[in-house]
Motif scaffolding. Structure first.
Motif, mmCIF file in Angstrom:
data_model
loop_
_atom_site.group_PDB
_atom_site.id
_atom_site.type_symbol
_atom_site.label_atom_id
_atom_site.label_comp_id
_atom_site.label_asym_id
_atom_site.label_seq_id
_atom_site.Cartn_x
_atom_site.Cartn_y
_atom_site.Cartn_z
ATOM 1 N N ASP A 283 50.685 32.901 34.367
ATOM 2 C CA ASP A 283 49.673 33.178 33.342
ATOM 3 C C ASP A 283 48.492 32.227 33.428
ATOM 4 O OD1 ASP A 283 50.863 30.874 32.495
ATOM 5 O OD2 ASP A 283 51.674 31.730 30.628
ATOM 6 N N ASP A 284 48.312 31.593 34.597
ATOM 7 C CA ASP A 284 47.220 30.646 34.794
ATOM 8 C C ASP A 284 45.945 31.398 35.172
ATOM 9 O OD1 ASP A 284 45.853 28.189 35.180
ATOM 10 O OD2 ASP A 284 46.211 28.346 37.332
ATOM 11 N N LEU A 285 44.913 31.323 34.341
ATOM 12 C CA LEU A 285 43.675 32.042 34.582
ATOM 13 C C LEU A 285 42.964 31.540 35.837
ATOM 14 C CD1 LEU A 285 41.476 34.058 33.775
ATOM 15 C CD2 LEU A 285 40.532 32.302 32.246
ATOM 16 N N ALA A 286 42.960 30.246 36.066
ATOM 17 C CA ALA A 286 42.258 29.695 37.231
ATOM 18 C C ALA A 286 42.839 30.242 38.533
ATOM 19 C CB ALA A 286 42.318 28.173 37.209
ATOM 20 N N ALA A 287 44.163 30.313 38.610
ATOM 21 C CA ALA A 287 44.803 30.851 39.813
ATOM 22 C C ALA A 287 44.491 32.339 39.980
ATOM 23 C CB ALA A 287 46.310 30.626 39.741
ATOM 24 N N PHE A 288 44.481 33.057 38.870
ATOM 25 C CA PHE A 288 44.149 34.488 38.914
ATOM 26 C C PHE A 288 42.725 34.691 39.430
ATOM 27 C CE2 PHE A 288 42.202 38.169 36.783
ATOM 28 C CZ PHE A 288 43.055 39.183 37.183
ATOM 29 N N LEU A 289 41.774 33.896 38.953
ATOM 30 C CA LEU A 289 40.390 34.033 39.390
ATOM 31 C C LEU A 289 40.241 33.773 40.875
ATOM 32 C CD1 LEU A 289 38.573 32.327 36.394
ATOM 33 C CD2 LEU A 289 38.436 34.742 37.043
ATOM 34 N N LYS A 290 40.970 32.789 41.394
ATOM 35 C CA LYS A 290 40.917 32.534 42.836
ATOM 36 C C LYS A 290 41.476 33.725 43.610
ATOM 37 C CE LYS A 290 40.989 27.477 42.855
ATOM 38 N NZ LYS A 290 41.704 26.260 43.306
ATOM 39 N N ALA A 291 42.520 34.335 43.084
ATOM 40 C CA ALA A 291 43.146 35.461 43.782
ATOM 41 C C ALA A 291 42.233 36.682 43.816
ATOM 42 C CB ALA A 291 44.477 35.817 43.114
ATOM 43 N N ILE A 292 41.535 36.969 42.718
ATOM 44 C CA ILE A 292 40.689 38.161 42.707
ATOM 45 C C ILE A 292 39.335 37.899 43.358
ATOM 46 C CG2 ILE A 292 41.784 39.136 40.654
ATOM 47 C CD1 ILE A 292 39.242 38.336 39.079
ATOM 48 N N ASN A 293 39.067 36.647 43.709
ATOM 49 C CA ASN A 293 37.832 36.310 44.406
ATOM 50 C C ASN A 293 38.106 35.788 45.814
ATOM 51 O OD1 ASN A 293 35.363 36.601 42.555
ATOM 52 N ND2 ASN A 293 36.831 35.563 41.213
ATOM 53 N N VAL A 294 39.266 36.113 46.350
ATOM 54 C CA VAL A 294 39.611 35.659 47.693
ATOM 55 C C VAL A 294 38.619 36.226 48.708
ATOM 56 C CG1 VAL A 294 41.181 37.600 48.146
ATOM 57 C CG2 VAL A 294 41.511 35.425 49.343
ATOM 58 N N VAL A 295 38.265 35.428 49.692
ATOM 59 C CA VAL A 295 37.371 35.865 50.767
ATOM 60 C C VAL A 295 38.144 35.839 52.072
ATOM 61 C CG1 VAL A 295 35.291 35.335 52.101
ATOM 62 C CG2 VAL A 295 35.283 35.079 49.612
ATOM 63 N N ARG A 296 38.417 37.022 52.587
ATOM 64 C CA ARG A 296 39.050 37.169 53.894
ATOM 65 C C ARG A 296 38.606 38.511 54.472
ATOM 66 N NH1 ARG A 296 39.713 32.568 53.544
ATOM 67 N NH2 ARG A 296 41.542 31.278 53.957
ATOM 68 N N PRO A 297 38.172 38.538 55.734
ATOM 69 C CA PRO A 297 37.789 39.822 56.337
ATOM 70 C C PRO A 297 38.918 40.841 56.241
ATOM 71 C CG PRO A 297 37.115 38.000 57.741
ATOM 72 C CD PRO A 297 37.980 37.407 56.656
ATOM 73 N N SER A 298 38.555 42.077 55.944
ATOM 74 C CA SER A 298 39.525 43.156 55.809
ATOM 75 C C SER A 298 38.931 44.418 56.419
ATOM 76 C CB SER A 298 39.877 43.381 54.334
ATOM 77 O OG SER A 298 38.701 43.688 53.600
ATOM 78 N N LEU A 299 39.762 45.433 56.578
ATOM 79 C CA LEU A 299 39.336 46.632 57.303
ATOM 80 C C LEU A 299 38.605 47.648 56.434
ATOM 81 C CD1 LEU A 299 42.526 47.153 59.475
ATOM 82 C CD2 LEU A 299 40.238 46.643 60.340
ATOM 83 N N VAL A 300 38.950 47.733 55.143
ATOM 84 C CA VAL A 300 38.476 48.828 54.301
ATOM 85 C C VAL A 300 37.320 48.345 53.417
ATOM 86 C CG1 VAL A 300 39.112 50.512 52.545
ATOM 87 C CG2 VAL A 300 40.745 49.905 54.345
ATOM 88 N N ARG A 301 36.191 49.015 53.524
ATOM 89 C CA ARG A 301 34.982 48.600 52.796
ATOM 90 C C ARG A 301 35.208 48.544 51.294
ATOM 91 N NH1 ARG A 301 31.310 51.403 49.946
ATOM 92 N NH2 ARG A 301 32.230 53.380 50.617
ATOM 93 N N VAL A 302 35.793 49.593 50.705
ATOM 94 C CA VAL A 302 35.894 49.645 49.249
ATOM 95 C C VAL A 302 36.869 48.607 48.699
ATOM 96 C CG1 VAL A 302 35.205 52.054 49.112
ATOM 97 C CG2 VAL A 302 37.639 51.490 49.296
#
Length: 512
Positions: free
Chosen positions: A339-358
């Protein structure tokens, strides 16, 4: 002896007020045809049984042919010529006439037959794309795409003065931009993004959210967020689609769609994105209804609205400080990694190249767009054949994103746009990122304590700012005029690069 044929009668010159009434009557009919086509297209993507594809193609072809005939009609042309020369028009009417005159002048260059052929072929190509995507095989889509490219070359031939063949396609979506200008802006974008992404890649990626995220719970949270953005049951619908999209059938009928995956929260961000599009149409000035001008001025400006809600609002700490407890309630803390908001924010803002544009993150997303832009330009220049598009896609994916493509389904077939023949559309996505950042700079200056609003689940001040500065104008101002009026500058990628650098430097503890 018969009298000589006098030729077509010269239309009577009406008083300006009467001419405006006549123009609005004609535009109302044209707008009705366009909305009927939009409804048929929405149904095609959401409710239509597969076996109806050929018949639906004929319906859409007829509607597009009739709309084209209305727009190129000689009487409409005469009205527009008269009103364009009038000196007693108010500012809104003058801008409305100018916008419609540009549409009509462009449409009169294109044969009605070509418009109908393109529309009819779109339904066939869409079915072929769906079958190819399901089979993970590019071959079934190659022929239909070759025909789309052939039709676009016919379209380009209608505008022999174009400096570049791709300009003609780009102007369908971005009337102020050229291939040369987009190439320069995208070079600035690439030069800023690639080193930033490399710096982030040197840092450990935050843990992914464990999931799962049951689709029904995502629907509940997605609808609650949509309502907070401005969705209401009297004027909106939210449905499922293979490829999320928004369709406005006038300002009182907004259709948005989403696609959910129970292993990620991408469906939630798709909802925010599409509702952002819908708000643009919903908040157009009522005086622009049934004029064909009460819609987004360009797809880049339109995309700025969806990317603003999806990323600048939807991935912010202030926004999730309100919605994270509700997500925990629906999915459980374990699915969210605690339930840690800071960890959640890092997860939804992760930057890693991926295959699918959307599904791409905010930083790498524009590289997906640059990839498609470069391929489309090569197709129109004739330096790339449709037969070689699959291989060229895979090569550019390795070049820009450093990834190998395991299947065309997550490669050349992942987007629906080419099934619609919409070459020239993709650049608008990256332009939307750029414009959103430019607008956000002004919004943060004008709306003090906006973070406090978002933390309380409140978006009314933000919606009103967007209505006043962007949405209400529809297409009365050109994209360049609108951007200059709001920000004081033209298209500029630097604010976007600056915002990403600041955001990810903090999230990943990057050195200056």
């Amino acid at each position: 002896m018969p009298s000589p044929d006098p030729g077509p009668a010269t239309p009577a010159v009406l008083p300006t007020a009467d001419a405006l009434v006549a123009l609005r009557e004609r535009l109302g009919e044209l707008d009705d045809l366009q909305q009927a086509a939009g409804l048929a297209g929405w149904d095609e993507q959401t409710k239509m049984p597969p076996g109806a594809a050929a018949a639906r193609g004929e319906v859409l072809s007829t509607l597009s042919r009739l709309a084209h005939a209305r727009l190129t009609d000689d009487d409409l042309h005469a009205l527009l010529q008269q009103l364009s020369a009038a000196t007693d028009l108010g500012d809104q009417d003058r801008r409305l006439v100018a916008a419609v005159a540009r549409d009509a002048d462009r449409a009169r260059r294109v044969p009605e037959r070509l418009v109908a052929d393109i529309t009819r072929h779109t339904t066939t190509a869409q079915v072929a794309w769906q079958e190819a995507r399901a089979a993970g095989d590019y071959a079934p889509f190659r022929g239909p795409l070759e025909q789309h490219v052939a039709y676009r070359r016919e379209l380009v031939a209608c505008f022999p003065e174009a400096a570049h063949p791709y300009d003609v396609l780009l102007h369908n979506f971005e009337p102020d931009l050229t291939t040369e200008r987009v190439t320069a802006v995208f070079a600035q974008l690439r030069d800023g993004l690639v080193p930033l992404i490399r710096r982030i890649a040197d840092k450990p990626a935050p843990p992914a959210l464990p999931g799962p995220f049951p689709v029904e719970q995502q629907r509940v949270l997605g609808m609650e967020i949509a309502r907070a953005q401005g969705f209401d049951d009297d004027h909106w619908r939210l449905d499922d689609a293979i490829h999320p999209f928004a369709a406005a059938l006038g300002s009182s009928d907004i259709r948005v769609t989403a696609r959910y995956d129970d292993q990620t929260l991408t469906g939630l961000f798709a909802v925010m994105h599409e509702v952002g599009h819908g708000l643009y149409e919903r908040q157009a000035a009522p005086t622009l209804a049934r004029t064909t001008v009460g819609t987004g001025v360009s797809l880049g400006i339109h995309e700025s609205q969806s990317r603003l809600w999806e990323n600048l609002v939807g991935r912010s700490e202030a926004f999730w400080s309100h919605w994270h407890p509700r997500a925990v309630e629906l999915f459980g803390a374990a699915a969210l990694g605690g339930d840690d908001l800071a960890a959640f924010l890092k997860a939804i803002n992760v930057v890693r190249p991926s295959l699918v544009r959307v599904e791409a993150d905010e930083a790498t997303y524009s590289l997906h767009v640059i990839l498609r832009f470069e391929l489309e330009v090569a197709l129109m220049e004739g330096t790339l054949a449709v037969a070689d598009l699959d291989a060229a896609w895979n090569t550019k994916t390795r070049e820009l994103l450093g990834l190998d493509v395991p299947s065309p389904t997550v490669g050349v077939l992942q987007d629906i746009h080419w099934a619609y023949g919409e070459l020239g559309y993709f650049p608008t996505y990256a332009i939307g990122n750029i414009v959103a950042a430019q607008l956000w700079t002004v919004i943060e200056r004008d709306l003090t304590d906006l973070d406090a609003d978002l933390a309380a689940g409140e978006t009314s001040r933000l919606r009103e700012w967007l209505r006043e500065h962007v949405h209400r104008h529809g297409r009365l101002y050109s994209p360049t005029e609108l951007l200059q009026q709001i920000t004081g500058s033209g298209l500029d990628a630097q604010p976007f690069l600056d915002q990403l650098t600041a955001k990810y430097s903090a999230l990943y503890d990057l050195e200056a």
